[in-house]
Design a protein around this motif. Structure first.
Motif, PDB file in Angstrom:
ATOM      1  N   UNK A  52      15.370   3.078  -3.747  1.00 17.65           N
ATOM      2  CA  UNK A  52      14.019   3.113  -4.303  1.00 17.65           C
ATOM      3  C   UNK A  52      13.319   4.401  -3.894  1.00 17.65           C
ATOM      4  N   UNK A  53      13.480   4.777  -2.624  1.00 18.63           N
ATOM      5  CA  UNK A  53      12.870   6.022  -2.163  1.00 18.63           C
ATOM      6  C   UNK A  53      13.432   7.219  -2.914  1.00 18.63           C
ATOM      7  N   UNK A  54      14.732   7.176  -3.224  1.00 18.98           N
ATOM      8  CA  UNK A  54      15.337   8.288  -3.957  1.00 18.98           C
ATOM      9  C   UNK A  54      14.775   8.367  -5.372  1.00 18.98           C
ATOM     10  N   UNK A  55      14.441   7.205  -5.947  1.00 18.38           N
ATOM     11  CA  UNK A  55      13.844   7.199  -7.285  1.00 18.38           C
ATOM     12  C   UNK A  55      12.480   7.898  -7.264  1.00 18.38           C
ATOM     13  N   UNK A  56      11.701   7.634  -6.212  1.00 20.23           N
ATOM     14  CA  UNK A  56      10.417   8.314  -6.100  1.00 20.23           C
ATOM     15  C   UNK A  56      10.608   9.799  -5.821  1.00 20.23           C
ATOM     16  N   UNK A  57      11.730  10.147  -5.218  1.00 18.84           N
ATOM     17  CA  UNK A  57      12.029  11.553  -5.009  1.00 18.84           C
ATOM     18  C   UNK A  57      12.137  12.308  -6.319  1.00 18.84           C
ATOM     19  N   UNK A 202      13.100  14.107  13.521  1.00 23.20           N
ATOM     20  CA  UNK A 202      13.164  12.785  12.885  1.00 23.20           C
ATOM     21  C   UNK A 202      14.206  12.811  11.767  1.00 23.20           C
ATOM     22  N   UNK A 203      15.238  11.967  11.836  1.00 17.29           N
ATOM     23  CA  UNK A 203      16.232  11.919  10.758  1.00 17.29           C
ATOM     24  C   UNK A 203      15.578  11.520   9.428  1.00 17.29           C
ATOM     25  N   UNK A 208      10.944   9.901   4.665  1.00 21.61           N
ATOM     26  CA  UNK A 208       9.829   9.185   5.289  1.00 21.61           C
ATOM     27  C   UNK A 208       8.484   9.698   4.780  1.00 21.61           C
ATOM     28  N   UNK A 209       8.384  10.997   4.514  1.00 25.99           N
ATOM     29  CA  UNK A 209       7.139  11.527   3.962  1.00 25.99           C
ATOM     30  C   UNK A 209       6.887  10.981   2.551  1.00 25.99           C
ATOM     31  N   UNK A 360       4.574  10.190  12.541  1.00 29.76           N
ATOM     32  CA  UNK A 360       4.777  10.852  11.247  1.00 29.76           C
ATOM     33  C   UNK A 360       3.913  10.196  10.183  1.00 29.76           C
ATOM     34  N   UNK A 361       3.909   8.857  10.172  1.00 31.02           N
ATOM     35  CA  UNK A 361       3.117   8.119   9.183  1.00 31.02           C
ATOM     36  C   UNK A 361       1.626   8.186   9.507  1.00 31.02           C
ATOM     37  N   UNK A 362       1.279   8.094  10.790  1.00 30.34           N
ATOM     38  CA  UNK A 362      -0.136   8.052  11.182  1.00 30.34           C
ATOM     39  C   UNK A 362      -0.856   9.359  10.875  1.00 30.34           C
ATOM     40  N   UNK A 363      -0.137  10.467  10.883  1.00 33.95           N
ATOM     41  CA  UNK A 363      -0.765  11.765  10.617  1.00 33.95           C
ATOM     42  C   UNK A 363      -0.606  12.204   9.164  1.00 33.95           C
TER      43      UNK A 363
END
Length: 416
Positions: A52-57, A202-203, A208-209, A360-363
């Motif tokens: 799913x993440x790759x689709x958003x990519x 971070x791998x 993740x972004x 990473x998410x919080x910032x």
């Protein structure tokens, strides 16, 4: 225990948003519960189902194409200052990035594209489609939903450009939701830059972004509807009438879109310059006070101390929360780019892998004073009749954007 700590943090952050609400009696607990479930479901879907993440990519690639087109124009006009090939060897990584000549010109391109898409009758049906979907799930109008969804890959000014004709019709709650969505996400134009900075730490940082950008949409809706709940009849829902565009032809749309974009760009640059200068002056005055802990007092340090308990609530051990709070202070007072650069330079033992992921998410959001200048300048031009209300909601949107990204960090803490 750390996961339970993150779970506690989720409810603590939502209670804080409720405490800051303009009208607590108008807050819909049912809508908040649906928003929380939607946020968790989105996080689980994206973090546990990589396809799913790759689709958003792929969507991000389209945004990258727009960014590349803007860079082609700016490099042609401004040369290497606008992103063209450097005539010398780069000594400091990232020193070739100039905000005014490389990132901000995309506002011009987006202004023209949105004018064209409205003239060609492409965007109005999308607004109606978003209205139908979001009205039946989170109770959010279509124009607001489209702007929030566009914030997944676009900045706080580029995304509202998609619904510029609707801004004047929005209720106060909807206007605040647009502002929160802008503060709670980052633009695709800088996503790659941030991912490159954190890749050694971070791998799959880029993935993740992307996930953080998507997760910011339901989380922003959840927080904004708690802080400024809807109290009036929604005017940008599924029955919204399409705006009249005073455009005679495709070429006319390009010309008028460019003109509107120039005015927008000038206001953004001016507000950005002024607010950064004001923060510098405040820090200069605070610097007259005696040093504490061997360093001068600054807004960044003060906010860092305030944010340390919030970082603990997200699921970080207390011995790491102060370091993380300092990063959040830098991100709020200056910007997330400087905070991510500082993040990348931390000693290896300053934050453990789980804490790094949470941070990473919080910032991952534009909630800072410089961005407030960009937003006020941009939205004020797009909806001049709402300028006073936009200014009044400005500081509140920094708080809501920060709460949103911290909420995302706590959700990731529960799942990690």
């Amino acid at each position: 225990m750390l996961r339970l700590q993150s779970a506690l943090g989720i409810f603590a952050l939502l209670l804080l948003a409720f405490a800051l609400a303009e009208n607590r009696r108008a807050v819909s607990l049912r809508q908040a519960a649906i928003g929380l479930v939607a946020t968790f479901a989105t996080a689980i879907l994206l973090m546990k189902v990589p396809v799913v993440a790759r689709a958003f990519g792929a969507i991000n690639d389209a945004v990258g194409a727009i960014s590349a087109a803007s860079r082609a124009g700016s490099s042609f006009v401004f040369g290497y200052v606008g992103g063209g090939a450097l005539p010398f060897d780069l000594k400091v990584p990232g020193a070739d990035f100039i905000l005014a000549f490389q990132a901000l010109p995309i506002v011009l391109v987006m202004s023209v594209l949105t004018t064209l898409l409205f003239y060609w009758r492409v965007l109005p049906p999308i607004v109606r489609g978003m209205a139908w979907l979001l009205e039946r799930t989170l109770g959010v109008g279509g124009a607001v939903g489209l702007s929030t969804a566009a914030n997944i890959f676009l900045g706080m000014v580029e995304a509202p450009l998609f619904v510029r004709p609707y801004l004047s019709q929005m209720s106060r709650s909807e206007l605040f939701l647009v502002m929160t969505g802008g503060m709670a996400g980052i633009a695709g134009t800088v996503l790659v830059l941030y991912a490159t900075l954190l890749a050694p730490l971070i791998p799959d940082a880029a993935a993740h972004f992307v996930i953080a950008s998507v997760l910011g949409a339901p989380a922003a809706i959840l927080v904004s509807l708690i802080m400024v709940p809807e109290t009036s009849v929604r005017r940008t829902g599924g029955t919204l009438e399409d705006p009249e565009m005073e455009v005679a032809s495709t070429m006319d749309a390009i010309v008028k879109g460019t003109g509107a974009g120039i005015e927008l760009l000038i206001n953004i640059v001016a507000m950005l310059l002024v607010l950064v200068a004001l923060v510098y002056l405040v820090n200069a005055m605070l610097g007259l006070l005696p040093n504490v802990g061997g360093a001068a007092i600054s807004l960044q340090r003060l906010l860092g101390l305030v944010m340390a308990p919030v970082c603990w609530l997200m699921g970080l051990p207390w011995d790491q929360a102060v370091t993380a709070g300092s990063l959040m202070g830098t991100k709020t007072v200056l910007n997330e780019l400087i905070a991510y650069v500082d993040f990348s330079k931390l000693p290896a033992d300053a934050l453990d892998p789980r804490s790094r992921l949470i941070m990473l998410y919080a910032m991952c959001g534009f909630a800072n004073f410089a961005s407030l200048g960009i937003m006020i300048g941009g939205l004020g031009v797009m909806a001049p009749e709402r300028r006073e209300e936009i200014n009044a909601l400005g500081l509140k949107s920094i708080v809501s954007g920060t709460l949103t990204t911290c909420l995302m960090g706590a959700v990731v803490g529960v799942l990690s």
